[in-house]
Design a protein around this motif. Structure first.
Motif, short mmCIF file in Angstrom:
data_model
loop_
_atom_site.label_atom_id
_atom_site.label_comp_id
_atom_site.label_asym_id
_atom_site.label_seq_id
_atom_site.Cartn_x
_atom_site.Cartn_y
_atom_site.Cartn_z
N VAL A 131 0.84 -1.21 0.00
CA VAL A 131 0.00 0.00 0.00
C VAL A 131 0.87 1.26 0.00
CG1 VAL A 131 -1.87 1.20 1.19
CG2 VAL A 131 -1.67 -1.28 1.41
N PRO A 132 0.75 2.09 -1.04
CA PRO A 132 1.47 3.38 -1.01
C PRO A 132 0.72 4.33 -0.09
CG PRO A 132 0.21 3.18 -3.05
CD PRO A 132 -0.05 1.92 -2.26
N ALA A 133 0.84 4.12 1.20
CA ALA A 133 -0.08 4.73 2.18
C ALA A 133 -0.01 6.26 2.19
CB ALA A 133 0.23 4.18 3.57
N GLU A 134 1.21 6.78 2.15
CA GLU A 134 1.33 8.23 2.29
C GLU A 134 0.69 8.95 1.11
OE1 GLU A 134 5.27 9.44 3.68
OE2 GLU A 134 4.81 11.42 2.83
N ALA B 290 -1.33 13.62 5.00
CA ALA B 290 -0.36 12.52 5.06
C ALA B 290 -0.41 11.86 6.43
CB ALA B 290 1.05 13.04 4.79
N ARG B 291 -0.87 12.61 7.46
CA ARG B 291 -0.91 12.06 8.82
C ARG B 291 -1.94 10.95 8.97
NH1 ARG B 291 -0.89 16.17 13.64
NH2 ARG B 291 -0.83 14.18 14.71
N SER C 104 -2.18 8.36 7.10
CA SER C 104 -1.79 7.13 6.38
C SER C 104 -2.07 5.88 7.20
CB SER C 104 -0.33 7.17 5.91
OG SER C 104 0.48 7.83 6.82
N ASN C 105 -2.09 6.01 8.54
CA ASN C 105 -2.44 4.81 9.32
C ASN C 105 -3.89 4.36 9.05
OD1 ASN C 105 -3.37 7.08 10.64
ND2 ASN C 105 -2.73 6.45 12.68
N MET C 106 -4.79 5.32 8.77
CA MET C 106 -6.18 4.94 8.49
C MET C 106 -6.31 4.37 7.06
SD MET C 106 -7.91 5.16 11.18
CE MET C 106 -6.62 5.02 12.41
N VAL C 107 -5.42 4.82 6.15
CA VAL C 107 -5.36 4.19 4.82
C VAL C 107 -5.01 2.71 5.01
CG1 VAL C 107 -4.08 4.08 2.64
CG2 VAL C 107 -4.72 6.31 3.60
N MET C 108 -4.02 2.48 5.85
CA MET C 108 -3.57 1.10 6.10
C MET C 108 -4.68 0.25 6.71
SD MET C 108 -0.63 0.96 4.85
CE MET C 108 -0.53 -0.77 5.27
N LEU C 109 -5.40 0.84 7.66
CA LEU C 109 -6.50 0.10 8.28
C LEU C 109 -7.57 -0.23 7.23
CD1 LEU C 109 -7.99 -1.11 10.69
CD2 LEU C 109 -8.87 1.17 11.23
N ILE D 263 -11.47 13.50 7.30
CA ILE D 263 -10.19 13.15 6.65
C ILE D 263 -9.86 11.69 6.91
CG2 ILE D 263 -7.68 13.51 6.74
CD1 ILE D 263 -8.26 16.50 7.20
N ASN D 264 -10.03 11.27 8.17
CA ASN D 264 -9.66 9.90 8.52
C ASN D 264 -10.60 8.86 7.90
OD1 ASN D 264 -7.20 9.68 10.42
ND2 ASN D 264 -8.29 11.48 11.17
#
Lengths: 537, 191
Positions: free
Chosen positions: B125-128, B137-138, B140-145, B177-178
């Motif tokens: 996953v290109p999370a950022e 960019a902050r 990115s942890n929710m992208v991962m989830l 955003i999240n």
């Protein structure tokens, strides 16, 4: 939300349990993995409404004694620390078992097997045995919560302090907690006038010590009926005595591998003799599963050993470190699972000082100055700045116990080492550095003491320091440091040359000098900024 | 039902926020849960991990046994490799491809990906980049989830409710955003 359960760390379950059990005050010095108990009470709106006293103490000894004083006055008090903190508070702890208590006094101590954030993995149950007080060792977060009610009631019924022992894994793991609906009301003030108990002159102390000895059979009987001790039936001749959190790994291994061993769960000490005798009578082999030192394994084996007993001392389990389900399963005779291996390219990622941390600039200055010297020893202490031992700085040569930097530098100076330089943080200085500084002043020892003042107790997450800012200068002056050799620097890049000059001068001085390197912790500064942004300031 | 999840990353990368969202969903569903985390010294730029266990029956150990993790969710590529011995046969690795380089000798990202591909079939996953598209960019942890959501055993709606509960106090904008970041990640596996 459908659930009425609270999601709490083990440490927080201790805190909530204490609040609900009628706590009047908590006393503590921060230390991983115990810090979150006190932090939770400090944050709790309920605790505020109830007027529960909760600010940080200077060290574990002052904390323990204050908790004992609150108990003397008739109220329930809690004192929290990490395992090595109990070394500092040991004098008060051991003697409070001789005086006994009035209001319930609970010592919550968090051990750190595997030394995730500590300099050793000593087992606090040793201290519990030494002091001869009841020790509770719950196995789950829910048990921790429930045990707090039990601990306070027990403390008041036997009039002794009660230790609640936990370890990192339980303290720093979350679970859903069912709260009791009825909270216990705080006790009114009822100070006990009983000099025959509390004045530990020999004639009183002898009687009180005898009383403590006489109490032991009663304490064992209380363990036998405790909800923290129970038996899980089995069908094999293999038995397990599972202490504290060790129970979890045994039960998990039992379930995963279909092992039918008998299990005696122990969560209250002194251990219940009858239940242990029964297990030994029914089993050919008994595995002792203890999270920490093999305290009871050694005791049960005795001097001449027992071929029946397996555990950490015969290699069935490793002698050191935290337990896991895998280790316990292997001790119970299962084969290690085949797993994917870690590729060789995976390198370690050790902790490091934060980017932009003032300690980085301090160590740069210190390294420049020390490079000019023939001897490069820098005595240091416990805090974030301990990370100065690692690359790229490699700036410090010792870290032993809270406050040892100043006194070790003094001793080395007495031996003739020049220069004798040390680095200690503001909170560590308040904890145990002041008396060492007084020794150095009294002896006019040629030591250079750098107090790295970042205005907080940073390593444990930014708790209020007992002495930072101008209070430090006042303390140093008061202890007798000469004004001309009490200097302050600001560890920032732009002050590098000037800071090097100050440090060089003070190292050259043949007496006590204190250099305060003052710059706010970058983490706590950022936290403050976020907080004021959230408030819309 | 039992799920064992290892969350991996470097101190300060926000794996505890991911854990908190899943915890919330588990508690809301009335499930048993244990979530072990790392506090103290190793938090400072060191490798950190959280063991998350969820079950409909009683759980005992706070730690996951070797070879029993259903999911390794890593917010940093090198860290996804560190916990492979815990992965169950057939378990899933979901990792961000954004390296956090704070040590000497950090291997090239291509070598990390190669090692991962050799060991498992990872979801990369290109999370950022995706988090920036979502607004910050902050996040990115929710992208991962979001990307890992199908392997958690929870419906995305339950996790989104967890995000709202967790970030609610920080204002509607942060929540949006999240949630957007979560959905962006989720599209990767749900397209």
């Amino acid at each position: 939300m459908n659930s009425t359960r609270l999601l709490l760390l083990g440490a927080e379950a201790v805190a909530q349990g204490a609040i609900d059990a009628g706590l009047s005050g908590v006393y503590a010095y921060p230390g991983t993995p115990s810090t979150e108990i006190t932090e939770y009470i400090q944050r709790s709106a309920e605790a505020r409404v109830l007027g529960i006293r909760s600010s940080w103490s200077s060290n574990e000894k002052t904390a323990y004694e204050a908790a004992l004083g609150m108990s003397y006055a008739g109220k329930r008090s809690l004192v929290c620390m990490k395992h090595v903190g109990l070394n500092v508070a040991a004098d008060a702890f051991i003697n409070s078992a001789i005086t006994g208590v009035n209001g319930g006094l609970v010592l919550a101590v968090a051990d750190d097997p595997s030394m995730h954030s500590s300099q050793n993995e000593q087992d606090s149950r040793f201290y519990g045995r030494f002091a001869m007080v009841p020790v509770l060792e719950p196995a789950s977060q829910q048990e921790l919560y429930d045990a707090m009610f039990h601990a306070f009631a027990l403390s008041e019924s036997v009039k002794l302090p009660v230790m609640v022992r936990m370890t990192t894994r339980l303290s720093h793991s979350r679970a859903g907690i069912k709260r009791r609906s009825a909270a216990v009301a705080q006790h009114p003030l009822h100070a006990e006038y009983a000099p025959e108990r509390y004045v530990l002159m020999p004639h009183n102390a002898r009687r009180q010590y005898q009383h403590l000895l006489d109490l032991q059979p009663q304490l064992e009987a209380l363990s036998a009926s405790s909800f923290l001790n129970r038996t899980v039936e089995g069908t094999t001749t293999l038995g397990v005595i599972a202490f504290g959190i060790g129970f979890n790994y045994v039960m998990e291994a039992r379930r995963m591998h279909g092992i039918k061993c008998r299990v005696l769960k122990i969560g209250q000490y002194p251990p219940p003799r009858q239940q242990i005798d029964n297990l030994f009578a029914a089993c050919e082999t008994v595995l002792m599963v203890e999270e920490g030192y093999p305290v009871y394994e050694e005791l049960f084996r005795g001097y001449f050993g027992s071929p029946k007993i397996r555990g950490r001392m015969d290699g069935a389990l490793p002698r050191t470190g935290e337990l896991t389900t895998d280790l316990v399963a292997s001790a119970l005779g299962t084969k290690k699972p085949e797993t994917t291996t870690v590729p060789e390219i995976v390198i370690n990622r050790p902790p490091e000082l934060c980017r932009g941390c003032g300690h980085r600039d301090l160590f740069e200055v210190l390294n420049l100055v020390m490079r000019e010297q023939a001897e490069h020893h820098v005595f240091s202490d416990i805090g974030c700045y301990t990370l100065g031992a690692l690359p790229p700085f490699r700036a410090i040569s010792t870290c032993v116990d809270m406050g040892a930097s100043i006194t070790m530098a003094k001793g080395a100076a007495d031996a003739g080492l020049r220069p004798a330089v040390c680095v200690i943080g503001d909170s560590t200085f308040a904890h145990s550095g002041m008396t060492g500084l007084l020794d150095a002043v009294n002896d006019r020892s040629p030591v250079t003491i750098i107090i790295a003042d970042n205005n907080t107790t940073a390593m444990t997450g930014g708790q209020t320091s007992s002495a930072s800012g101008s209070k430090l200068e006042r303390i140093c002056r008061g202890l007798g440091v000469e004004e001309a050799h009490l200097r302050t620097i600001v560890p920032l890049k732009q002050h590098l040359q000037e800071n090097v000059a100050v440090l060089r001068e003070e190292i050259a001085y043949d007496g006590v000098s204190v250099v305060i390197a003052r710059r706010e912790c970058i983490e706590s500064a950022a936290k403050k900024k976020r907080r004021s942004a959230a408030k819309g300031e | 039902m039992e799920k064992n999840i290892i969350l991996a990353g470097v101190g300060g990368q926000g794996i505890l926020s991911i854990a908190a969202v899943i915890d919330w969903a588990a508690l809301d569903a009335g499930l048993h849960l244990r979530q072990a985390e790392v506090h103290g010294m190793s938090q400072r730029g060191g490798a950190v991990q959280s063991h998350l266990r969820i079950s409909d029956s009683e759980l005992f150990a706070d730690l996951i046994s070797l070879g029993t993790a259903d999911l390794i969710l890593s917010v940093e590529p090198l860290e996804s490799l560190r916990y492979l011995p815990w992965l169950a046969p057939g378990g899933q690795v979901v990792t961000s491809t954004d390296p956090f380089v704070n040590v000497e000798g950090y291997p090239p990202v291509e070598r990390i990906i190669k090692a991962l591909n050799y060991a498992v079939e990872p979801l990369l996953v290109p999370a950022e980049k995706l988090a920036r598209q979502a607004g910050s960019a902050r996040a990115s942890n929710m992208v991962m989830l979001g990307a890992a959501a199908p392997f958690t055993g929870f419906e995305p709606e339950c996790l989104e409710a967890g995000i709202e509960a967790l970030f609610g106090a920080k204002g509607q904008e942060i929540v949006e955003i999240n949630v957007r970041a979560f959905r962006t990640g989720h599209q990767l596996t749900n397209a």
